[in-house]
Design a protein around this motif. Structure first.
Motif, PDB file in Angstrom:
ATOM      1  N   THR A 829       0.872  -1.193   0.000  1.00  0.00           N
ATOM      2  CA  THR A 829       0.000   0.000   0.000  1.00  0.00           C
ATOM      3  C   THR A 829       0.888   1.215   0.000  1.00  0.00           C
ATOM      4  N   GLU A 832      -0.581   7.940  -2.749  1.00  0.00           N
ATOM      5  CA  GLU A 832      -0.578   8.542  -4.075  1.00  0.00           C
ATOM      6  C   GLU A 832       0.591   9.502  -4.179  1.00  0.00           C
ATOM      7  N   GLY A 920      -3.845   6.401  -8.529  1.00  0.00           N
ATOM      8  CA  GLY A 920      -4.869   5.422  -8.223  1.00  0.00           C
ATOM      9  C   GLY A 920      -5.000   4.376  -9.310  1.00  0.00           C
ATOM     10  N   THR A 923      -3.144   0.994  -8.937  1.00  0.00           N
ATOM     11  CA  THR A 923      -3.548  -0.065  -8.018  1.00  0.00           C
ATOM     12  C   THR A 923      -3.833  -1.316  -8.830  1.00  0.00           C
ATOM     13  N   HIS A 955      -1.780  -1.279  -3.610  1.00  0.00           N
ATOM     14  CA  HIS A 955      -2.953  -0.368  -3.415  1.00  0.00           C
ATOM     15  C   HIS A 955      -2.419   1.035  -3.237  1.00  0.00           C
ATOM     16  N   VAL A 956      -2.926   1.891  -4.070  1.00  0.00           N
ATOM     17  CA  VAL A 956      -2.482   3.281  -4.014  1.00  0.00           C
ATOM     18  C   VAL A 956      -3.620   4.082  -3.382  1.00  0.00           C
ATOM     19  N   GLN A 957      -3.334   4.628  -2.181  1.00  0.00           N
ATOM     20  CA  GLN A 957      -4.335   5.426  -1.490  1.00  0.00           C
ATOM     21  C   GLN A 957      -4.240   6.866  -1.978  1.00  0.00           C
ATOM     22  N   ASP A 958      -5.496   7.380  -2.043  1.00  0.00           N
ATOM     23  CA  ASP A 958      -5.465   8.807  -2.380  1.00  0.00           C
ATOM     24  C   ASP A 958      -5.197   9.580  -1.105  1.00  0.00           C
ATOM     25  N   SER A 961      -7.975   9.339   2.527  1.00  0.00           N
ATOM     26  CA  SER A 961      -8.251   8.022   3.075  1.00  0.00           C
ATOM     27  C   SER A 961      -8.011   8.015   4.564  1.00  0.00           C
ATOM     28  N   SER A 969      -9.324  -1.866   3.332  1.00  0.00           N
ATOM     29  CA  SER A 969      -9.057  -2.037   1.896  1.00  0.00           C
ATOM     30  C   SER A 969      -8.013  -3.122   1.603  1.00  0.00           C
TER      31      SER A 969
END
Length: 1042
Positions: A829, A832, A920, A923, A955-958, A961, A969
């Motif tokens: 993870t 972004e 994003g 991901t 997983h790329v979080q904005d 989050s 997630s």
């Protein structure tokens, strides 16, 4: 010594041998008695230099037969060894020179230690050494066993009595010998007078003074028993007075057939006195015979028999036909008349007083007119006071008439030979017999004439002249060295002896005799001559005794070995035989044998046509054994073509007396069958079959092992072959020739294999074929063919054998793929705009030389289109993010990744792709696919294997989050936060409670005694919401106390 001198004189007639020096000594063995005087003669001929030659005598004693002991020399006074020095200086041993080239060795008193082998040596005076310079003979010393004894006595006899005396003679000699016995009478210092004797040949003979009385029986010699000799004299005369003794001699026959008196001894004497009965005296006249031939001598003996003759005076007169010839007074001075005085002056007549009672009239050469009556008159005279003589009584015997016959000219001459056929080197005698036998004083000359075989002319060979000399002919000087001529004393017979006969002595012989008369003026008149019959002499060559071994044998041998050939002479005619040996070989294809080599009798070599044609000259070796009867021929480095039947042809040669060689006989030996073969094939190559599997690009070595070979000196050639899959025939790969020259097979068929081949021989018999960087195309069945080459005797190489090895099956394969990529999954993870790495780890690879091509993929979930009534399903969409080839060439980036990718090769097996400025849309699940590439030996790359890694969930979080959204997630993070802690805590609590429970029991159960129940904790129950909307509720329920 009396016997040796005539022998030595006869040897001197032989002349000198012109060919070479020759030393001759008296033939032995000689037997001589101890204490006797011994002579040994030695002569040299054929020499050069001064006429007076020197001689040296030595002895080899039986105790040391190899050591020379020097005795005496004619040139060196210091020559004798110490044991002979005294005897030489005292003349006990000395050398008498008979002439310049002949001597006599004298040993005056022979001793027992003088026995041995005597050597006569002549120092060299020639320009070069040629011939013999010494000769040897044996002298044996035996004891003197002769014993002669008689009784020493004095006997007084009266005239007319008889006398008898005995003598004992004995010997104990082992050798065969004869004894002679003689009786002598001696008066004072007068010369002894022989009475009668018995010779060694048992011939009885009286001395001249007693011959008449022996004929009438008044004198006898009888042998009584084995050892006694008795002398008997009847009717003794006063002249018999004196000392009588006997003398004996022991005789032995020498090797030259002559007799030698080894020892001579006399007995003690017997004194015999004979008293005359009165003053009377008697006279008798004696002569040998009554008939004579002109020129023959005659002797009249007037014997006075009286007592005390020396004290009385007598005068003698001689008469012929009543005419006075001569007279002798008491003073013994002869007075002759005119005619006989002249003959006396010429030496033809002699009147003398031989002794007191013997008077002699001797006519040396009778004439015809000398026939008549002869007489002598003895007158006793008395000497007066004045010194004058007066005649008293005179007596004369009866007349003795003699008849002088003229010399008969009618004589016959005959030539005879007991050996008309003689063999080479033998001797033969020719006799010229003249009848009637003329006395020795009759002048007769005899000439031997010779007609050589094949000739028609006679030539004078040798003449025995009328005065006793020898005159040789000019044309046959060679006869002189081997011919002796001898005239008998009792007759005019002449013997011609020829030794060492040869062809030149073969022919016809005849003798011519001439009868001569010597005139008063010393001139000669030939009365008659006669020629004998022809006498043909054939000189035959010796009967050959040549025998050559006829044994047959077979020889089988390998080429390059020697062929031993022997030729054995089993018997030969003479020890001096020489041999010519001819070696032949007979091949089955030839009618006759071919000459290889000839060795002449003079040891010269001649090569035959076969040796020249076949080139054998350098391979032949001839030898002759020291004994001379074995000949060997060795053919070195035998070849197969040398096979055949070998034999020798032997010629026997002898040296004729003329020093010319002639061939006597020839004979062929047995055959030797020779088989020459090539060496047995012993070549053996290892037949073991092998299977070899190697990886491509490796080195592989194929072995060709020669276990055995025919010869260590052989040369080997090795050729490698291969059967490739799909090819019907084998192909030549490479060949190593016997000269170590490397050649390759077909270039098209080999391709690049040629550049990768390596052929070597690290040790004899081991050959290695190495293939560098093997390829799959190199697979196949390999073998080697070995040829063995040998060098024949002509230095030519030929192939003797070949052999194949066992098959070596070579399999070249690519490496087995062992590529392994990390397949573990991971969750990642990121915020972004941040970067996230994507690692591609290779856990194992097939080869350190491997190269890799890496491709990263993005797997994103998408909804697949479909009917409304169907369930929604998830699908992944695979997108290549970046491809990096094995040659490090990057594939073009997709538009959305452009500028955001960074590639790193952290190690040979770790590749990293970093995505920059994550958004994003990034991901999703990521993975990498690895391709393993290898280069073949030709440098061509091929893909060996490929492998896919595990996925990495990114997983790329904005930026907005929350923590709850982040946890929910990510499933892995959710379980880690809400599920895993509760079981852990539950286990921890139970553990604490158990520990406390046990501690209570150990403290004497204090609480148990008070009745307080234990507290039991039950397993906690974890409840969580699968929707992750609420945190899980952890509740602990109290347990029930029992």
């Amino acid at each position: 010594m009396r016997t040796l001198r005539p022998q030595l004189a006869s040897l001197l007639f032989l002349g000198m041998a012109l060919a070479q020096r020759q030393v001759a000594v008296q033939e032995g063995p000689l037997y001589r008695t101890e204490g006797s005087h011994v002579t040994l003669w030695c002569k040299v001929s054929g020499y050069q230099g001064p006429a007076e030659q020197n001689f040296q005598w030595s002895i080899y004693l039986p105790s040391a037969p190899e050591r020379e002991v020097q005795i005496v020399s004619t040139v060196d006074p210091s020559f004798p060894y110490a044991i002979y020095t005294q005897r030489v200086h005292s003349r006990g041993i000395y050398v008498e020179r008979v002439q310049g080239d002949a001597v006599l060795l004298h040993i005056t008193e022979l001793q027992d230690r003088d026995a041995g082998e005597y050597e006569c040596h002549t120092p060299n005076t020639d320009e070069r050494y040629f011939g013999s310079y010494s000769a040897k003979m044996n002298l044996v010393v035996i004891p003197d066993s002769l014993r002669v004894t008689a009784v020493a006595q004095t006997l007084n006899k009266v005239e007319r009595d008889s006398l008898e005396l005995k003598c004992e003679v004995s010997k104990s000699t082992v050798q065969h010998s004869h004894v002679s016995i003689a009786w002598y009478r001696q008066r004072g210092s007068e010369v002894p007078v022989e009475v009668i004797s018995l010779s060694r040949d048992f011939v009885l003979r009286a001395g001249s003074a007693y011959a008449q009385r022996q004929a009438t029986g008044d004198v006898r010699l009888d042998k009584v028993g084995e050892t006694t000799a008795k002398l008997t004299i009847y009717n003794l005369h006063p002249s018999d007075q004196g000392e009588f003794y006997c003398e004996a001699a022991e005789w032995i026959q020498d090797p030259d057939k002559s007799w030698y008196a080894m020892t001579r001894k006399r007995s003690q004497g017997a004194i015999v006195n004979v008293q005359a009965t009165d003053k009377e005296f008697s006279v008798r006249l004696e002569t040998e015979k009554r008939t004579y031939i002109v020129g023959e001598p005659v002797e009249f003996r007037c014997i006075l028999e009286a007592q005390n003759v020396p004290d009385r005076y007598f005068s003698i007169s001689w008469a012929f036909n009543s005419s006075l010839i001569a007279s002798l007074g008491p003073n013994a001075v002869p007075v002759l008349n005119n005619e006989f005085a002249q003959r006396e002056a010429l030496g033809q007549l002699k009147v003398a007083k031989e002794s007191d009672n013997v008077f002699v009239l001797k006519i040396y050469r009778l004439r015809l007119e000398d026939s008549g009556k002869y007489n002598c008159r003895v007158t006793e005279r008395e000497k007066t006071v004045t010194g004058d003589f007066i005649d008293k009584e005179s007596k004369r015997p009866k007349n003795i008439p003699i008849t002088v016959l003229p010399l008969k000219a009618g004589f016959a001459v005959t030539a005879i030979s007991r050996t008309p056929g003689v063999t080479y080197n033998e001797s033969f005698d020719l006799q010229c017999i003249i009848k009637p036998h003329y006395p020795s004083w009759v002048p007769v000359s005899v000439t031997w004439r010779f007609q050589p075989a094949g000739s028609t002319e006679f030539h004078d060979l040798v003449t025995f002249t009328r005065d006793g000399g020898v005159q040789w002919g000019d044309r046959y000087a060679g006869f002189r060295t081997r011919t002796a001529i001898e005239k008998a004393e009792s007759s005019n017979n002449v013997r011609l002896s020829i030794s060492r006969a040869s062809d030149t002595e073969a022919g016809k012989y005849q003798c011519v005799a001439e009868l001569w008369r010597k005139n008063y003026n010393s001139s000669w008149t030939r009365l008659a001559d006669r020629t004998s019959n022809l006498l043909e002499i054939r000189v035959l060559r010796p009967v050959t005794k040549l025998q050559v071994s006829k044994s047959k044998r077979s020889i089988t041998l390998v080429e390059n070995r020697p062929i031993p050939l022997n030729c054995s002479v089993k018997s030969q005619t003479s020890p001096d035989s020489h041999f010519a040996v001819l070696w032949y070989v007979h091949k089955p294809s030839d009618a006759d044998g071919k000459l290889i080599l000839k060795t002449t009798h003079s040891s010269a070599f001649e090569y035959g046509t076969y040796a020249e044609e076949e080139g054998l000259r350098g391979r032949l070796q001839f030898e002759r054994s020291a004994s001379g009867g074995l000949f060997s021929l060795t053919v070195q480095r035998a070849e197969v073509r040398d096979s055949g039947s070998y034999y020798c042809h032997v010629e026997e040669w002898l040296l004729s007396p003329n020093h010319a060689w002639y061939k006597l006989a020839e004979e062929v030996s047995g055959r030797t069958e020779v088989t020459v073969k090539q060496p047995d094939n012993r070549l053996q190559v290892n037949q073991t079959q092998k299977n070899i599997t190697v990886l491509e690009n490796q080195w592989v070595t194929l072995e060709c092992l020669v276990n055995s070979r025919t010869s260590p000196s052989s040369q080997l050639s090795v050729e490698w072959y291969v059967w490739r899959p799909g090819h019907p025939e084998k192909q030549a790969v490479a060949q190593l020739s016997r000269q170590n020259t490397l050649r390759y097979g077909d270039l098209v068929a080999l391709g690049d294999l040629r550049s990768r081949l390596h052929l070597e021989s690290p040790s004899p018999g081991l050959y290695l074929l190495s293939i560098q960087n093997a390829t799959v195309r190199d697979s196949g069945a390999y073998d080697c063919r070995v040829e063995e080459w040998l060098l024949d005797p002509s230095d030519r190489w030929y192939k003797r054998a070949e052999d194949l090895s066992g098959l070596i099956t070579l399999t070249v394969k690519q490496p087995d793929p062992t590529l392994q990529v990390d397949t573990a999954t991971a969750n990642l993870t990121v915020q972004e705009k941040e970067s996230f790495p994507l690692d591609c780890s290779i856990l194992s690879r097939s080869s350190p030389e491997s190269h890799f091509a890496v491709t990263w993929y993005n797997l994103r979930a998408k909804e697949a289109g479909g009917h409304a009534e169907e369930d929604n399903e998830e699908e992944e969409e695979r997108e290549a993010v970046l491809s990096v080839g094995l040659d490090a060439i990057f594939s073009p980036e997709a538009s959305r990744w452009e500028g955001r990718l960074r590639f790193q090769r952290l190690s040979a097996v770790l590749f990293r792709l970093t995505v920059l400025q994550a958004g994003g849309a990034d991901t999703g699940n990521y993975s990498c696919r690895v391709e393993e590439w290898l280069a073949d030996p030709n440098g061509v790359w091929y893909r060996l294997a490929e492998e896919e890694s595990g996925t990495v969930a990114v997983h790329v979080q904005d930026a907005g989050s929350t923590l709850q959204s982040v946890i929910c997630s990510n499933d892995a993070l959710f379980y880690f936060v809400f599920f895993y802690p509760f079981p852990i805590f539950g286990i921890l609590i139970i553990t604490i409670l158990l520990v406390r429970f046990k501690s209570r029991n150990s403290s004497k159960n204090s609480e148990g005694k008070n009745g307080v129940p234990l507290l039991w904790i039950k397993e906690p129950h974890l409840n969580y919401s699968p929707t992750c909307l609420e945190p899980p509720v952890l509740s602990i329920h109290p347990g029930t106390i029992d």
